[in-house]
Design a protein around this motif. Structure first.
Motif, short mmCIF file in Angstrom:
data_model
loop_
_atom_site.label_atom_id
_atom_site.label_comp_id
_atom_site.label_asym_id
_atom_site.label_seq_id
_atom_site.Cartn_x
_atom_site.Cartn_y
_atom_site.Cartn_z
N LEU A 133 0.83 -1.39 0.05
CA LEU A 133 -0.04 0.02 0.03
C LEU A 133 0.93 1.20 0.17
CD1 LEU A 133 -2.67 1.46 0.30
CD2 LEU A 133 -2.55 1.20 2.87
N ASP A 134 2.18 1.35 0.61
CA ASP A 134 3.08 2.30 0.53
C ASP A 134 3.80 2.62 -0.55
OD1 ASP A 134 4.09 0.15 2.18
OD2 ASP A 134 5.25 1.34 3.33
N TYR B 289 5.73 0.20 -2.48
CA TYR B 289 7.00 -0.52 -2.75
C TYR B 289 6.94 -1.81 -3.40
CZ TYR B 289 8.61 3.02 0.45
OH TYR B 289 8.86 4.42 0.89
N PRO C 3 -2.26 -5.52 0.70
CA PRO C 3 -2.55 -4.80 2.07
C PRO C 3 -1.51 -5.15 2.92
CG PRO C 3 -4.03 -6.61 1.74
CD PRO C 3 -3.44 -6.58 0.30
N LEU D 272 2.12 -3.04 4.78
CA LEU D 272 3.16 -1.93 4.64
C LEU D 272 4.56 -2.16 4.70
CD1 LEU D 272 1.19 0.39 7.47
CD2 LEU D 272 1.42 0.70 4.87
N LEU D 273 5.44 -2.05 3.72
CA LEU D 273 6.75 -2.37 3.65
C LEU D 273 7.61 -1.26 4.47
CD1 LEU D 273 7.24 -4.19 0.41
CD2 LEU D 273 7.43 -5.15 2.87
N GLY D 274 7.41 0.08 4.44
CA GLY D 274 7.83 1.03 5.11
C GLY D 274 9.00 1.59 4.29
N SER D 275 9.85 0.91 3.68
CA SER D 275 10.96 1.38 2.85
C SER D 275 11.24 0.29 1.72
CB SER D 275 12.06 1.63 3.52
OG SER D 275 12.63 0.60 4.11
N TYR E 192 -1.69 10.13 -4.71
CA TYR E 192 -2.03 11.48 -4.29
C TYR E 192 -3.26 11.73 -3.92
CZ TYR E 192 2.03 12.02 -7.43
OH TYR E 192 3.49 12.28 -7.77
N LEU F 87 1.12 9.21 1.50
CA LEU F 87 1.89 8.04 2.34
C LEU F 87 3.30 8.19 1.85
CD1 LEU F 87 -0.65 5.14 2.54
CD2 LEU F 87 -0.18 7.13 4.20
N GLY G 103 7.18 8.23 1.14
CA GLY G 103 8.32 8.63 1.69
C GLY G 103 8.21 8.26 3.28
N LEU G 104 6.87 8.19 3.66
CA LEU G 104 6.83 7.96 5.21
C LEU G 104 7.09 6.35 5.49
CD1 LEU G 104 3.36 9.64 6.12
CD2 LEU G 104 5.52 10.38 6.53
N ASP G 105 7.97 6.20 6.49
CA ASP G 105 8.24 4.87 6.95
C ASP G 105 6.96 4.28 7.92
OD1 ASP G 105 8.85 2.30 7.72
OD2 ASP G 105 11.10 2.75 7.67
N LEU G 106 5.73 3.99 7.41
CA LEU G 106 4.66 3.68 8.14
C LEU G 106 4.86 2.28 9.18
CD1 LEU G 106 1.78 4.32 5.49
CD2 LEU G 106 2.10 5.59 7.81
N ASP G 107 5.75 1.48 8.68
CA ASP G 107 6.06 0.30 9.26
C ASP G 107 6.81 0.76 10.47
OD1 ASP G 107 6.26 -2.78 9.41
OD2 ASP G 107 8.53 -2.37 9.06
N ILE H 12 -2.03 -2.67 8.72
CA ILE H 12 -3.36 -2.71 8.06
C ILE H 12 -4.08 -3.70 8.78
CG2 ILE H 12 -4.54 -3.22 5.71
CD1 ILE H 12 -1.86 -2.08 4.33
N TYR I 160 -8.77 0.63 2.89
CA TYR I 160 -7.65 -0.14 3.75
C TYR I 160 -7.91 0.81 5.47
CZ TYR I 160 -5.43 -1.20 -0.61
OH TYR I 160 -5.03 -2.03 -1.90
N LEU J 142 -5.54 1.58 8.63
CA LEU J 142 -4.43 1.48 9.19
C LEU J 142 -4.64 1.56 10.86
CD1 LEU J 142 -3.69 2.01 6.30
CD2 LEU J 142 -1.58 3.01 7.07
#
Lengths: 214, 214
Positions: free
Chosen positions: A13-14, A16, A174, A176-179, B16, B184, B186-190, B196, B208, B210
Motif C-alpha cells: 500500500l505504501d 514498494y 494490503p 506496509l513495507l515502510g521502505s 496523491y 503516504l 516517503g513515510l516509513d509507516l512500518d 493494515i 484500507y 491502518l
C-alpha cells in the motif's frame, strides 16, 4: 502489434515493489515475499512451480493472463541475482536448473556476460546497451508473441519513463513495507499517457491494469 | 480512550491525496474531485449534504463510520480555503453557512484569526501553536468523543509522523493524478508502528484501515 507487458507486479500500500536489503536469503528484499502471497495460492503459479492445486477466482484470472502469449522476458540485473559489480562465474539465477520462463530472457546489466542456456527452454542473455536494445532483441526473439517486462521496480520505471510499456498489471497488496524500491512514486503517469483500464479486487489484493491512451 | 481518526481519505493509485493547483474553482486541486466519486454516491454523504437516496454497500459502510462518534475535527489551512499568507476577512470555508461538521473545527494556520461561529453547530477555531495544541484543544472540545483529522495530505502526514493518529481509513481510487500532494510517499509507516487492520474493496475504491500496533 506485439506488446510489452508487465504482469502480476505486486506493490505494498505504501508503494514498494520490493523490500529493503536484497540478499541471497531475501531475493525480494526484507519482507518482500509477502507481496506475492496472493499469487502463491493460484493454480497458475503452483503449476509453473511444479505444484498441484490452488484456488480459482480473481487472483487466478490475473496470474493466468501473465502466462499467455509471451515469447520473451526482460528483467533487471537485481531480479536475476544479488551480485553487484563484476559477475562471479557460478550464478545462474534464483530459479534452479529449469527456470519457470521457458523462453529467452534478457537481463539488463552494465557488465557483459556470456549467454547461459538452461533446461526447459529458458536462455539467459545479457544486454549491456540499455533498454531499447533489450526491447529490440526481445521482440525479435519472441517470434511474434508479446514481451514481458519482469521487473524489478527500477527496470519497470525505466521502461515507463521511455513510454515503452503497453500494459501494466499492478497488484496492490494490503501490507506496509515502510521502505524499499518504489514502483510508481514520482512518475507522472498521467503525463506519460497512461490510464487505468481495469480495477477489481480479491480478498488478497487490489488489481489495476494500466494501458496507454491510443 | 478517545482516538484521533482519519476517515474516507481518498488517494489515487499513484498516491496523491489532492490534485495540483488548488484554487477557488478547484478546491481539491485539478482533477481532485474524481477522488471522491465513490463517496458522493453513498447515502451518508448525500444525507450530510441535504440530498436523499444513494447506494448501500462497502462504500456506504466506510462513509458511515466517518460520521459516528466524532466530537471535533482538525484540518489544515488548505482544506479550509484557497487563501495563502494573511487572511482576508470574508472567507468562511468552502461549505456555505451550514457546514457539514456540526461540531468544533480546529484549523491549523500560521496566521491568527478570530473564531467563526457558523450555523448548525459548526464553529471554526484557528490554532497557530501547532498540531499538539490542536489535538489538545480538539480533544477537550470533543467532550469524550473522538477527533477527526480531516486533511489535507500534509496535515495528515504531520500527525502520522508525530505518531498521533490511531486509525486511518484510506480509499485508493482507480485513477491516476500524475502529480499533487502525496499522502503516504516517503513515510516509513512500518517503522512508525502502523499496520493494515482491514482491507476490502467496492467496484469504486479499495479501502484500507491502518491502526497502530498496541
Amino acid at each position: 502489434m506485439t506488446k510489452l507487458r508487465v504482469h502480476s507486479f505486486s506493490i505494498s500500500l505504501d508503494g514498494y515493489g520490493a523490500g529493503p536489503d536484497q540478499s541471497l536469503n531475501n531475493p525480494l528484499g526484507v519482507g518482500g515475499e509477502r507481496l506475492h502471497e496472493w499469487a502463491f495460492q493460484t493454480p497458475t503459479f503452483r503449476g509453473t512451480h511444479g505444484m498441484e492445486g490452488g484456488e480459482g477466482g480473481v487472483d487466478e484470472t490475473f496470474a493466468a493472463r501473465g502466462e499467455r502469449g509471451l515469447g520473451a522476458t526482460i528483467m533487471g540485473r537485481n531480479m536475476f541475482g544479488p551480485i553487484r559489480g563484476e559477475w562471479k562465474d557460478d550464478w545462474r539465477g534464483w530459479w534452479g536448473d529449469d527456470p519457470p520462463f521457458h523462453h529467452p530472457v534478457f537481463v539488463l546489466t552494465h557488465h557483459a556476460h556470456d549467454t547461459i542456456p538452461m533446461d526447459g527452454g529458458t536462455t539467459f542473455h545479457f544486454v549491456t546497451e540499455g533498454i531499447h536494445e533489450a526491447r529490440d532483441r526481445a521482440l525479435d526473439a519472441a517470434g511474434g508473441q508479446d514481451v514481458r517486462i519482469g521487473g524489478g521496480p527500477s527496470t519497470i520505471r525505466q521502461f515507463l519513463e521511455a513510454d515503452l510499456i503497453d500494459e501494466l498489471h499492478v497488484a496492490v497488496v494490503p501490507i506496509l513495507l515502510g521502505s524499499g524500491e518504489t514502483l510508481l512514486g514520482g512518475l507522472d503517469l498521467d503525463e506519460l499517457g497512461y490510464q487505468i483500464a481495469e480495477f477489481t479486487a480479491s480478498p488478497s489484493a487490489a488489481h489495476y491494469v494500466l494501458t496507454r491512451e491510443a
